[in-house]
Design an enzyme around this catalytic site. Structure first.
Site, PDB file in Angstrom:
ATOM      1  N   ASP A   1      -8.747   4.111  -2.756  1.00 38.20           N
ATOM      2  CA  ASP A   1      -9.729   4.368  -1.702  1.00 38.20           C
ATOM      3  C   ASP A   1     -10.968   5.061  -2.266  1.00 38.20           C
ATOM      4  O   ASP A   1     -11.222   6.250  -2.031  1.00 38.20           O
ATOM      5  CB  ASP A   1      -9.098   5.222  -0.602  1.00 38.20           C
ATOM      6  CG  ASP A   1      -7.958   4.500   0.097  1.00 38.20           C
ATOM      7  OD1 ASP A   1      -7.934   3.262   0.073  1.00 38.20           O
ATOM      8  OD2 ASP A   1      -7.089   5.180   0.674  1.00 38.20           O
TER       9      ASP A   1
ATOM     10  N   GLU B   1       2.816   4.855  -4.263  1.00 44.89           N
ATOM     11  CA  GLU B   1       3.051   5.847  -5.318  1.00 44.89           C
ATOM     12  C   GLU B   1       4.486   6.410  -5.316  1.00 44.89           C
ATOM     13  O   GLU B   1       4.997   6.637  -6.421  1.00 44.89           O
ATOM     14  CB  GLU B   1       2.029   6.995  -5.195  1.00 44.89           C
ATOM     15  CG  GLU B   1       0.610   6.622  -5.512  1.00 44.89           C
ATOM     16  CD  GLU B   1      -0.078   5.869  -4.379  1.00 44.89           C
ATOM     17  OE1 GLU B   1      -1.076   5.197  -4.632  1.00 44.89           O
ATOM     18  OE2 GLU B   1       0.427   5.932  -3.231  1.00 44.89           O
TER      19      GLU B   1
ATOM     20  N   ASP C   1       0.832  -1.195   0.000  1.00 39.70           N
ATOM     21  CA  ASP C   1       0.000   0.000   0.000  1.00 39.70           C
ATOM     22  C   ASP C   1       0.873   1.254   0.000  1.00 39.70           C
ATOM     23  O   ASP C   1       2.049   1.220   0.379  1.00 39.70           O
ATOM     24  CB  ASP C   1      -0.913  -0.006   1.229  1.00 39.70           C
ATOM     25  CG  ASP C   1      -2.106   0.924   1.070  1.00 39.70           C
ATOM     26  OD1 ASP C   1      -2.360   1.384  -0.060  1.00 39.70           O
ATOM     27  OD2 ASP C   1      -2.792   1.179   2.079  1.00 39.70           O
TER      28      ASP C   1
END
Length: 799
Positions: free
Chosen positions: A472, A407, A404
């Site tokens: 999300d 990026e 997670d």
């Protein structure tokens, strides 16, 4: 003009227009054939043009004063796999393969591309440099729709937008998101070609936002390299695209089952109770996902511990072993951030595994979870450090990995990595993170398939087995409405496993209808994983009895479809055709121009057409039936629908509109509690007959579900299906095939032929008459067949 010697070419490169110029004054100076690479000298630099294969050509512009950078993070295909000729005549130089022709006009200097005589695209103005950005422009036709640029939610046809190429999460997004966690520097055209820009640095991809017919690639630095990819149809474009950047390997079979997941499970007893409740309620389950509470009791301050919190999970290894016995695999979240308050901070800092500041010290900064450093996945010792943590967790029983915030979610420009600045490597951070896990498995567990769920990646990340999700998303109807577009677009770019948090993630929204509709869509998306903030449960077992019953129906259908879904996933692994496909893929003659911008109806594998219900209380749904002259049957009622039209159909609360192509073979299994109990030894084989289908084909792929490279190593089985219909006789052939290292399975099929309007006069299997049942009301022929192991079986139906 004759080719000029290399020494003269080098001198010509010194001829100067300012490097920042983008003007019609740029001129052609000469060329040479460098062992199959067309090397063009221009007044502002040089072009290097080389074929990869007949349908892929790469062009690099090297501005004056720069040197060629050969490193690609995306491409794995070796160049030079096609014969090409270079000719010089009529003030034009041409590089010609069997597919693509590159034409370099000398005055004015201009490069254009054609495929089998059909014009594709041309550079428009060439290379330019304005401010901090370098650019290359291309001329577009007025009727072209454009796709690509990674994960976005802006509408299926993305022409008219300028996209930031900088991976960045979009928390709580709904039906619109211009920038998300997975940017890909690729544009695909409705004219069936793609432009892949082979440079991960931050920049922009402008899909004609100025409405002047221009596609513009803008980048902060690095390579000015792009590949032109073309094909006769979309299947060929997908094949070539994934040959260039890599195929997605099959994940473990359990990845196609149901996941229990929330943010998050706080204790061992809580997790055990959830798994047991799925089993008690008869809802299939294959995995449980642990969010960040597995390593700490609080959201903030604990990230980077990367070890079980023994207060809450005292017997974590025994818990995972018990789950495994029940057919449930354990997946844990990991992040690349190591907080200064975490138990591993000193270790990470001392071992030099973190990104640094200008002075070479660990770079620290504040973000939502605390004060932190960032693992430098570009540094060999950091990759080793991170991998050994994964390896230790795997030894304890962890079966899959959730990466997670990759990026990375926060990545200050002042951070330095082993191979460049933060901005230079930002877009390939998740890509390299997935690579280190894939490389670790290939080295230490070469027989196992990894499960790698990650939010951010780059072009080619699919070859590491990365499974992306859309992030999300808002738990609302607007969040559901964007998911088809996101998944379809990513599949077109090689990322076939893009999926969503089923039910929606962000916001304490309790909407039973939304939850059910999202799960019903999830049956026909690559990964079935409900996930949400814990205020409202994501797991079906904690919803009301009515909702639970509808969820159970959807999940059991997901498991029944495993033979079809797994086969579609195998097809993706060898051809690059994604499981979710836009309807425009099935509209070769552009009979329905509207399909260029359609995501609300899509193809699931080769034979299903799906139209998710994405509005509350919707009693009707508009469905695009592609391919004029074809017939589509309602999956549940067998009602026929004509292709080449848009039709409004009625909806029902227990399912979404789903249709099957005439001539389709669909193998279905009996649902099981876990894929641990799955077998293809006994299946139902459905065939949708139509008098307009003279011939049809299909197949079933099977292996053990966990061995890496099973197909390549001969550890697989294929069953091929074929139909022929003429003069009132329907012949169906079942042909088994086993890989060199496989033992053939004796399979029995319950053959179910749909749309049989009259009782057959006779049915024979293997030349012998067999007992059959014909249901007049349902127009269904049911034929129990003898076992098939290694020899073909032909079934003849006389109508």
């Amino acid at each position: 003009m004759k080719p000029i010697p290399h020494a003269v070419l080098a001198l010509c490169l010194l001829a100067s227009l300012p490097a920042s110029a983008q003007t019609d004054a740029r001129t052609f100076l000469g060329y040479r054939n460098d062992n199959g690479t067309l090397d063009i000298a221009a007044s502002d630099g040089r072009y290097l043009i080389r074929p990869y294969d007949a349908n892929i050509v790469e062009t690099t512009f090297v501005p004056r004063g720069e040197t060629f950078d050969p490193v690609s993070h995306a491409v794995v295909l070796a160049p030079g796999q096609a014969k090409a000729t270079i000719t010089d005549a009529d003030d034009r130089i041409r590089l010609v393969t069997e597919g693509i022709t590159v034409t370099v006009e000398k005055s004015p200097l201009r490069i254009s591309y054609a495929y089998k005589g059909r014009p594709l695209v041309a550079e428009k103005g060439g290379y330019g440099h304005a401010g901090d950005l370098e650019s290359i422009e291309f001329a577009l036709e007025g009727d072209e729709a454009l796709y690509g640029a990674g994960s976005r939610a802006v509408g299926m046809d993305r022409r008219g937008h300028r996209f930031r190429l900088y991976n960045k999460a979009s928390y709580g997004f709904g039906d619109h998101a211009e920038q998300m966690g997975y940017g890909i520097p690729m544009a695909l055209s409705s004219h069936k070609y793609a432009l892949h820009f082979d440079n991960p640095q931050a920049g922009w991809l402008d899909f004609d936002s100025r409405k002047d017919g221009t596609l513009r690639y803008e980048v902060m630095g690095g390579r000015k390299t792009y590949q032109v990819i073309a094909g006769d149809d979309w299947a060929q474009v997908m094949d070539e695209t994934t040959r260039l950047t890599g195929r997605q390997p099959l994940p473990p079979r359990w990845a196609f089952g149901n996941f229990a997941s929330r943010f998050g499970y706080h204790t061992e007893s809580e997790a055990r109770a959830v798994v047991d409740k799925f089993i008690a309620d008869g809802i299939p389950l294959d995995a449980i996902v642990f969010d960040l509470y597995w390593f700490g009791k609080t959201v903030k301050g604990t990230m980077g511990n990367l070890a079980w919190d023994r207060d809450s999970f005292l017997h974590a290894e025994a818990m995972m072993a018990d789950f495994k016995k029940k057919g449930v695999n354990t997946v844990v979240i990991t992040e690349p951030f190591v907080l200064t308050t975490s138990k591993r901070w000193q270790e990470a800092a001392q071992q030099g595994v973190l990104a640094t500041d200008a002075a070479g010290k660990p770079f620290t900064f504040d973000f939502f979870f605390g004060n932190t450093g960032l693992v430098d996945v570009f540094k060999p010792q950091a990759r080793d450090w991170f991998w050994h943590i994964y390896k230790d967790l795997k030894a304890g029983g962890v079966a899959g990995w959730w990466g997670d915030l990759g990026e990375p979610e926060m990545h200050p420009s002042a951070a330095h990595h082993a191979t460049g600045t933060a901005d230079q490597v930002h877009n390939i951070y998740g890509h390299e993170w997935a690579r280190l896990i894939a490389d670790g498995y290939a080295r230490d567990y070469p027989q196992e398939r990894p499960f790698i769920l990650m939010r951010s990646g780059y072009s080619g990340s699919q070859r590491f087995g990365m499974i992306p999700w859309s992030g999300d998303v808002h738990r609302g109807w607007d969040g559901l409405q964007s998911q088809m577009e996101i998944a379809l677009q990513m599949g077109m770019q090689g990322q076939a496993y893009m999926h969503s948090d089923l039910g929606g993630f962000a916001g304490p929204v309790l909407d039973d209808e939304l939850y059910v509709r999202w799960l019903q869509y999830g049956v026909f998306q690559p990964i079935f994983r409900p996930h949400a903030q814990e205020e409202v449960p994501a797991e079906a077992v904690f919803r009301t009895p009515a909702v639970k019953a509808l969820a159970r129906t959807a999940i059991r259908l997901r498991y029944a479809m495993l033979p079809y879904n797994y086969t579609a996933a195998f097809d993706d692994s060898v051809t690059g055709m994604p499981m979710m496909r836009p309807v425009l893929f099935d509209d070769p003659d552009a009979e329905m121009m509207s399909t260029k911008d359609v995501a609300s109806t899509y193809l699931w594998g080769p034979d299903f057409l799906v139209a998710p219900v994405t509005a509350p209380g919707a009693a009707r749904k508009e469905v695009v039936f592609p391919r004029k002259g074809s017939v589509w049957f309602d999956f549940y009622t067998d009602a026929p629908h004509r292709g080449g039209i848009v039709e409004v159909v009625a909806t029902r609360p227990d399912r979404i509109p789903t249709f099957v192509r005439a001539g389709a073979f669909v193998p279905l299994a009996q649902p099981v509690q876990s894929t641990r109990d799955y077998s293809t030894a006994k299946l139902d084989l459905h065939y949708w007959h139509d008098a307009g289908v003279a011939r049809a084909e299909g197949h079933l792929y099977d292996d053990d579900g966990h061995t890496a490279h099973a197909y390549e190593s001969g550890k697989y089985e294929l069953v091929r299906f074929a139909s022929r219909f003429a003069d009132g006789r329907l012949a169906l052939t079942i042909t088994p095939e086993a890989g060199a290292a496989a033992t053939p399975t004796a399979r029995t099929f319950g053959l179910k032929v749909h749309n049989v309007g009259t009782r057959p006069r006779a049915v024979r299997a293997g030349g012998k008459a067999v007992v059959f049942r014909w249901d007049a009301a349902r127009r269904l022929l049911d034929v129990p067949l003898p076992a098939v192991r290694s020899a073909p079986l032909e079934v003849d139906v006389t109508l």
